[in-house]
Design a protein around this motif. Sequence first.
Motif, PDB file in Angstrom:
ATOM      1  N   ASN A   3      51.636  32.810  24.416  1.00 46.58           N
ATOM      2  CA  ASN A   3      52.149  31.732  23.572  1.00 46.58           C
ATOM      3  C   ASN A   3      52.790  32.345  22.339  1.00 46.58           C
ATOM      4  O   ASN A   3      52.378  33.413  21.882  1.00 46.58           O
ATOM      5  N   GLU A  31      61.238  19.669  18.482  1.00 41.26           N
ATOM      6  CA  GLU A  31      60.856  20.273  19.762  1.00 41.26           C
ATOM      7  C   GLU A  31      62.089  20.506  20.630  1.00 41.26           C
ATOM      8  O   GLU A  31      62.213  21.543  21.282  1.00 41.26           O
ATOM      9  N   LEU A  34      64.003  23.510  19.108  1.00 38.52           N
ATOM     10  CA  LEU A  34      63.318  24.768  19.393  1.00 38.52           C
ATOM     11  C   LEU A  34      63.551  25.178  20.852  1.00 38.52           C
ATOM     12  O   LEU A  34      63.850  26.337  21.137  1.00 38.52           O
ATOM     13  N   GLY A  35      63.454  24.232  21.767  1.00 37.90           N
ATOM     14  CA  GLY A  35      63.703  24.519  23.175  1.00 37.90           C
ATOM     15  C   GLY A  35      65.117  25.021  23.419  1.00 37.90           C
ATOM     16  O   GLY A  35      65.328  25.974  24.168  1.00 37.90           O
ATOM     17  N   LEU A  38      65.484  28.687  22.171  1.00 43.65           N
ATOM     18  CA  LEU A  38      64.885  29.645  23.101  1.00 43.65           C
ATOM     19  C   LEU A  38      65.735  29.786  24.361  1.00 43.65           C
ATOM     20  O   LEU A  38      65.907  30.899  24.875  1.00 43.65           O
ATOM     21  N   PHE A  45      60.167  29.671  28.844  1.00 47.97           N
ATOM     22  CA  PHE A  45      58.934  29.111  28.301  1.00 47.97           C
ATOM     23  C   PHE A  45      58.568  27.881  29.113  1.00 47.97           C
ATOM     24  O   PHE A  45      59.397  27.333  29.834  1.00 47.97           O
ATOM     25  N   ARG A  47      56.686  25.030  27.663  1.00 50.25           N
ATOM     26  CA  ARG A  47      56.746  23.818  26.843  1.00 50.25           C
ATOM     27  C   ARG A  47      56.797  24.187  25.368  1.00 50.25           C
ATOM     28  O   ARG A  47      56.239  25.197  24.962  1.00 50.25           O
ATOM     29  N   CYS A  48      57.472  23.362  24.580  1.00 47.85           N
ATOM     30  CA  CYS A  48      57.543  23.531  23.132  1.00 47.85           C
ATOM     31  C   CYS A  48      56.814  22.378  22.455  1.00 47.85           C
ATOM     32  O   CYS A  48      56.897  21.235  22.906  1.00 47.85           O
ATOM     33  N   ARG A  49      56.146  22.695  21.366  1.00 48.93           N
ATOM     34  CA  ARG A  49      55.472  21.665  20.585  1.00 48.93           C
ATOM     35  C   ARG A  49      55.684  21.971  19.108  1.00 48.93           C
ATOM     36  O   ARG A  49      55.790  23.132  18.715  1.00 48.93           O
ATOM     37  N   PHE A  59      55.517  25.669  14.876  1.00 40.13           N
ATOM     38  CA  PHE A  59      56.286  25.656  16.113  1.00 40.13           C
ATOM     39  C   PHE A  59      55.517  26.470  17.150  1.00 40.13           C
ATOM     40  O   PHE A  59      55.173  27.618  16.895  1.00 40.13           O
ATOM     41  N   ALA A  61      55.588  27.651  21.254  1.00 41.61           N
ATOM     42  CA  ALA A  61      56.195  27.729  22.583  1.00 41.61           C
ATOM     43  C   ALA A  61      55.115  28.268  23.512  1.00 41.61           C
ATOM     44  O   ALA A  61      54.557  29.343  23.271  1.00 41.61           O
ATOM     45  N   VAL A  64      55.312  31.862  27.237  1.00 40.55           N
ATOM     46  CA  VAL A  64      56.592  32.522  26.961  1.00 40.55           C
ATOM     47  C   VAL A  64      56.640  33.860  27.697  1.00 40.55           C
ATOM     48  O   VAL A  64      55.676  34.613  27.703  1.00 40.55           O
TER      49      VAL A  64
END
Length: 78
Positions: A3, A31, A34-35, A38, A45, A47-49, A59, A61, A64
Amino acid sequence: MNNLLFEIGCEELPATNLADIFESSSENILEIRLGKILEEKRIDFKRCRVWATPRRLVFLAETVEASQKPKEERIKII
């Protein structure tokens, strides 16, 4: 696979701005951004949160890859 966590301290963020980001729609704008970042950097990755308080942004991810996907470019010299 690991992560990736970024925790950013900041000046006081207005509560109305935080409410707009986190409560207005089903998808979180941060989110999504950020996705996209990346993906543009070719980092896989799962999932992003994103979480936030008035003085902190977090943030995350999940799952990863350890390295970027390779990029192949062909340059034609005339």
